[in-house]
Design a protein around this motif. Structure first.
Motif, mmCIF file in Angstrom:
data_model
loop_
_atom_site.group_PDB
_atom_site.id
_atom_site.type_symbol
_atom_site.label_atom_id
_atom_site.label_comp_id
_atom_site.label_asym_id
_atom_site.label_seq_id
_atom_site.Cartn_x
_atom_site.Cartn_y
_atom_site.Cartn_z
ATOM 1 N N ASP A 1 30.501 -12.021 -8.036
ATOM 2 C CA ASP A 1 29.349 -12.609 -7.360
ATOM 3 C C ASP A 1 28.139 -12.527 -8.276
ATOM 4 N N PRO A 2 27.605 -13.669 -8.725
ATOM 5 C CA PRO A 2 26.466 -13.628 -9.637
ATOM 6 C C PRO A 2 25.237 -12.974 -9.023
ATOM 7 N N ALA A 3 25.102 -13.030 -7.698
ATOM 8 C CA ALA A 3 23.956 -12.381 -7.054
ATOM 9 C C ALA A 3 24.036 -10.873 -7.214
ATOM 10 N N VAL A 4 25.229 -10.316 -7.098
ATOM 11 C CA VAL A 4 25.406 -8.873 -7.280
ATOM 12 C C VAL A 4 25.202 -8.499 -8.741
ATOM 13 N N THR A 5 25.765 -9.304 -9.647
ATOM 14 C CA THR A 5 25.591 -9.038 -11.075
ATOM 15 C C THR A 5 24.121 -9.108 -11.460
ATOM 16 N N GLU A 6 23.410 -10.085 -10.910
ATOM 17 C CA GLU A 6 21.974 -10.212 -11.160
ATOM 18 C C GLU A 6 21.235 -8.970 -10.690
ATOM 19 N N ALA A 7 21.547 -8.527 -9.466
ATOM 20 C CA ALA A 7 20.870 -7.353 -8.906
ATOM 21 C C ALA A 7 21.153 -6.107 -9.745
ATOM 22 N N HIS B 1 7.360 -2.917 -9.642
ATOM 23 C CA HIS B 1 8.098 -3.939 -10.369
ATOM 24 C C HIS B 1 8.403 -5.072 -9.385
ATOM 25 N N VAL B 2 8.551 -6.286 -9.909
ATOM 26 C CA VAL B 2 8.703 -7.457 -9.033
ATOM 27 C C VAL B 2 9.867 -8.337 -9.467
ATOM 28 N N MET B 3 10.753 -8.597 -8.537
ATOM 29 C CA MET B 3 11.738 -9.671 -8.654
ATOM 30 C C MET B 3 11.248 -10.790 -7.749
ATOM 31 N N CYS B 4 10.908 -11.935 -8.334
ATOM 32 C CA CYS B 4 10.429 -13.077 -7.563
ATOM 33 C C CYS B 4 11.500 -14.154 -7.558
ATOM 34 N N GLU B 5 11.770 -14.691 -6.397
ATOM 35 C CA GLU B 5 12.755 -15.767 -6.296
ATOM 36 C C GLU B 5 12.241 -16.983 -7.069
ATOM 37 N N LYS B 6 13.186 -17.800 -7.543
ATOM 38 C CA LYS B 6 12.811 -18.997 -8.306
ATOM 39 C C LYS B 6 12.175 -20.020 -7.378
ATOM 40 N N ALA C 1 0.821 -1.215 0.000
ATOM 41 C CA ALA C 1 0.000 0.000 0.000
ATOM 42 C C ALA C 1 0.855 1.265 0.000
ATOM 43 N N ASP C 2 2.127 1.141 0.322
ATOM 44 C CA ASP C 2 3.039 2.293 0.331
ATOM 45 C C ASP C 2 3.427 2.625 -1.112
ATOM 46 N N GLN C 3 2.883 3.728 -1.615
ATOM 47 C CA GLN C 3 3.102 4.088 -3.012
ATOM 48 C C GLN C 3 4.479 4.695 -3.270
ATOM 49 N N THR C 4 5.263 4.902 -2.235
ATOM 50 C CA THR C 4 6.620 5.420 -2.451
ATOM 51 C C THR C 4 7.603 4.306 -2.809
ATOM 52 N N ILE C 5 7.185 3.050 -2.638
ATOM 53 C CA ILE C 5 8.046 1.903 -2.956
ATOM 54 C C ILE C 5 7.967 1.619 -4.452
ATOM 55 N N ASP C 6 9.125 1.503 -5.093
ATOM 56 C CA ASP C 6 9.191 1.304 -6.543
ATOM 57 C C ASP C 6 9.130 -0.161 -6.953
ATOM 58 N N LEU C 7 9.712 -1.032 -6.160
ATOM 59 C CA LEU C 7 9.758 -2.451 -6.514
ATOM 60 C C LEU C 7 9.863 -3.303 -5.270
ATOM 61 N N VAL C 8 9.503 -4.559 -5.424
ATOM 62 C CA VAL C 8 9.603 -5.506 -4.312
ATOM 63 C C VAL C 8 10.344 -6.753 -4.762
ATOM 64 N N HIS C 9 11.016 -7.384 -3.802
ATOM 65 C CA HIS C 9 11.630 -8.687 -4.015
ATOM 66 C C HIS C 9 10.824 -9.695 -3.200
ATOM 67 N N VAL C 10 10.294 -10.707 -3.882
ATOM 68 C CA VAL C 10 9.452 -11.718 -3.239
ATOM 69 C C VAL C 10 10.323 -12.919 -2.908
ATOM 70 N N LEU D 1 8.684 -7.814 -14.472
ATOM 71 C CA LEU D 1 8.712 -9.021 -13.659
ATOM 72 C C LEU D 1 9.893 -9.862 -14.085
ATOM 73 N N THR D 2 10.685 -10.290 -13.120
ATOM 74 C CA THR D 2 11.795 -11.199 -13.409
ATOM 75 C C THR D 2 11.867 -12.248 -12.314
ATOM 76 N N ILE D 3 12.574 -13.332 -12.595
ATOM 77 C CA ILE D 3 12.686 -14.462 -11.668
ATOM 78 C C ILE D 3 14.151 -14.676 -11.316
ATOM 79 N N GLY D 4 14.428 -15.065 -10.074
ATOM 80 C CA GLY D 4 15.789 -15.103 -9.556
ATOM 81 C C GLY D 4 16.626 -16.293 -9.988
ATOM 82 N N TYR D 5 16.957 -16.353 -11.268
ATOM 83 C CA TYR D 5 17.865 -17.386 -11.778
ATOM 84 C C TYR D 5 19.271 -16.787 -11.886
ATOM 85 N N GLN D 6 19.930 -16.642 -10.728
ATOM 86 C CA GLN D 6 21.209 -15.932 -10.688
ATOM 87 C C GLN D 6 22.345 -16.684 -11.368
ATOM 88 N N ASN D 7 22.168 -17.982 -11.636
ATOM 89 C CA ASN D 7 23.254 -18.728 -12.266
ATOM 90 C C ASN D 7 23.518 -18.290 -13.703
#
Length: 359
Positions: free
Chosen positions: A309-315, A93-98, A64-73, A121-127
């Motif tokens: 670090d692929p997690a950083v590159t992904e982010a 915008h949504v980044m959802c974990e795999k 409900a907070d409209q100041t938030i731009d994106l969420v990670h699920v 929308l993207t999914i967390g396939y960091q590999n």
């Protein structure tokens, strides 16, 4: 511009990947944290949050907070779709974990919400963001392997069953090693082959070693009574163009051929595998060759050092897609196909019949 991020689910994957990676980016700040266990959200706020970050136990209040731009699920699989759809409908915008979702129908609903709302929308396939994966993807895209007609997706652990959280709960997760780590290997293989049109799937799942009491295990013995998912699963996928993909996954299997998030490819001009680093093979002027690619990184999930670090590159890649209004590297349409194939393997295993996916 600084993007404001909300983290929904402050458990293992949020602490192990998402929040540490995001904390290294100057373009973002984490302003909200939600978890059904308030203490976990408060701990995440203390470690990663902005000075005025808020804590929630209800994700709808965060959205409900409209100041938030994106969420990670970063929640269990059975809530991925519900939260992601609500996130996009709230203008985020949504980044959802795999994996994308527990079922293919839920994944399709997520894709529809993405198109309807116009949010990313993207999914967390960091590999995909490992150095070896990026290099091999360029090799494949350049046509060095020719027409790739055989892919092997490898995600095998000898004894590494996750005994915490809800990993062993079929209702919460939808499955075991197939949906947990097999999903990474399948995503890599499909991405390298650039082939997202499966025709039919044959699969088997096993509940053999899961019955073992006091088992040797990386994270201590599991409780056989609570082990309601498979301990290993295998799939044979035939694509519309005749290509074959073999998928193997396990948390517990009597084998020494272990390795995660690996792919092996065979094409008309050459082949490649990630078994021991990255090796390209082929034939040149009547002679066979093997080319070992010297990389700073090997074929494992995470590495020392921010740069590799692929997690950083992904982010970084994900945030850049938002800032530049471009497509994310992991497109929801691609992640949907992964989920459809995984679901078909489970269905085939239950029915002892092939499952057809071509439409």
């Amino acid at each position: 511009m600084t993007l404001k991020i909300g983290i929904i689910g402050c458990g293992g994957i949020a602490n192990g990947k998402h929040m540490p990676a995001l904390s290294k980016l100057e373009e973002v700040e984490m302003v909200a944290f939600c978890d059904i266990e308030k203490e976990r959200a408060e701990k995440a706020k203390e470690e990663y949050g902005s000075n005025d970050a808020k804590v929630y136990t209800d994700y709808l209040e965060l959205l409900a907070d409209q100041t938030i731009d994106l969420v990670h699920v970063c929640t269990p699989n059975n809530s991925h779709a519900e939260i992601s759809i609500a996130g996009m409908e709230s203008g985020k915008h949504v980044m959802c974990e795999k994996p994308m979702a527990k079922t293919s129908e839920e994944a399709r609903q997520m894709l529809e919400a993405c198109k309807r709302t116009g949010k990313k929308l993207t999914i967390g396939y960091q590999n995909r963001f490992r150095t070896d994966s990026e290099y091999l993807h360029e090799v494949c895209a350049d046509g060095e392997l020719g027409d790739i007609y055989l892919g092997k997706a490898h995600a095998i652990r000898r004894r590494a069953v996750p005994t915490w959280g809800v990993f062993l709960d079929e209702e919460a997760q939808g499955g075991g090693p197939l949906i947990d780590i097999g999903t990474h290997a399948l995503d890599l293989t499909l991405w390298m082959m650039n082939n997202y049109k499966p025709k039919y799937v044959v699969g088997n799942t096993y509940h053999q070693l899961s019955k073992t009491k006091n088992a040797a295990n990386a994270w201590g013995p599991w409780d056989p009574e609570k082990f309601t998912v498979e301990d290993s699963a295998f799939g044979f996928i035939t694509m519309e163009n005749g290509a074959t993909i073999i998928l193997e996954s396990s948390w517990a299997l009597n084998t020494l051929n272990v390795g995660e998030a690996q792919t092996e490819l065979s094409g008309t001009k050459g082949g490649a595998d990630m078994r021991d680093g990255l090796t390209i093979n082929g034939e040149d002027r009547g002679l066979l060759y093997e080319r070992k690619v010297e990389l700073e990184t090997g074929g494992v999930d995470f590495y020392d050092g921010e740069g590799s670090d692929p997690a950083v590159t992904e982010a970084k890649s994900w945030i850049n897609a938002i800032l530049t209004d471009t497509d994310p590297v992991v497109k929801p349409e691609e992640a949907l196909v992964v989920t459809e194939i995984l679901e078909a393997i489970y269905k085939s295993a239950k029915t002892n019949q092939p499952v057809f996916l071509d439409k």
